[in-house]
Design a protein around this motif. Structure first.
Motif, PDB file in Angstrom:
ATOM      1  N   GLU A  59      -7.002  25.959  35.534  1.00  0.00           N
ATOM      2  CA  GLU A  59      -6.539  24.745  36.208  1.00  0.00           C
ATOM      3  C   GLU A  59      -7.355  23.525  35.794  1.00  0.00           C
ATOM      4  O   GLU A  59      -6.814  22.423  35.680  1.00  0.00           O
ATOM      5  N   ASP A  66       1.528  25.064  35.413  1.00  0.00           N
ATOM      6  CA  ASP A  66       1.679  25.574  36.782  1.00  0.00           C
ATOM      7  C   ASP A  66       1.025  26.948  36.898  1.00  0.00           C
ATOM      8  O   ASP A  66       1.684  27.978  36.991  1.00  0.00           O
ATOM      9  N   TRP A  67      -0.299  26.958  36.896  1.00  0.00           N
ATOM     10  CA  TRP A  67      -1.058  28.204  36.979  1.00  0.00           C
ATOM     11  C   TRP A  67      -0.823  28.907  38.306  1.00  0.00           C
ATOM     12  O   TRP A  67      -0.841  30.134  38.369  1.00  0.00           O
ATOM     13  N   TYR A  69       1.882  29.235  39.950  1.00  0.00           N
ATOM     14  CA  TYR A  69       3.078  30.057  39.818  1.00  0.00           C
ATOM     15  C   TYR A  69       2.762  31.340  39.055  1.00  0.00           C
ATOM     16  O   TYR A  69       3.156  32.433  39.460  1.00  0.00           O
ATOM     17  N   GLY A  74       1.861  30.035  43.947  1.00  0.00           N
ATOM     18  CA  GLY A  74       2.477  28.723  44.029  1.00  0.00           C
ATOM     19  C   GLY A  74       3.645  28.682  44.986  1.00  0.00           C
ATOM     20  O   GLY A  74       4.154  29.712  45.435  1.00  0.00           O
TER      21      GLY A  74
END
Length: 88
Positions: A59, A66-67, A69, A74
């Protein structure tokens, strides 16, 4: 990138070389990426997080990905779980 720079600087020079090799890259590449703000590939981000034992996270290196997710934490992943539970 500041976290990666700090982490690398906390290592002795031979450890820096070893760290880069375990990540599948060179120390020169990491230093260049840090100094130019270069976008590091996702797989290298994962390797860096793994080899730094979480001291440098994906991150921090690539906030555009979108880590959450991918980690299953997420909002999108939570909505999928909620949706499948509602259908059951």
């Amino acid at each position: 990138m500041d976290t990666l720079k700090t982490y690398l600087n906390s290592l002795a020079p031979p450890e820096q070389q070893d760290f880069a090799a375990r990540c599948g890259t060179s120390l020169g590449y990491l230093r260049k990426a840090i100094s130019t703000g270069q976008r590091i590939g996702e797989s290298l981000c994962i390797n860096i997080e793994r080899e730094s034992a979480g001291a440098v996270t994906c991150e921090e290196l690539r906030p555009d990905v979108d880590w959450a997710y991918l980690r299953g934490s997420g909002a999108a992943a939570n909505n999928e779980t909620t949706g499948s539970e509602a259908a059951a």
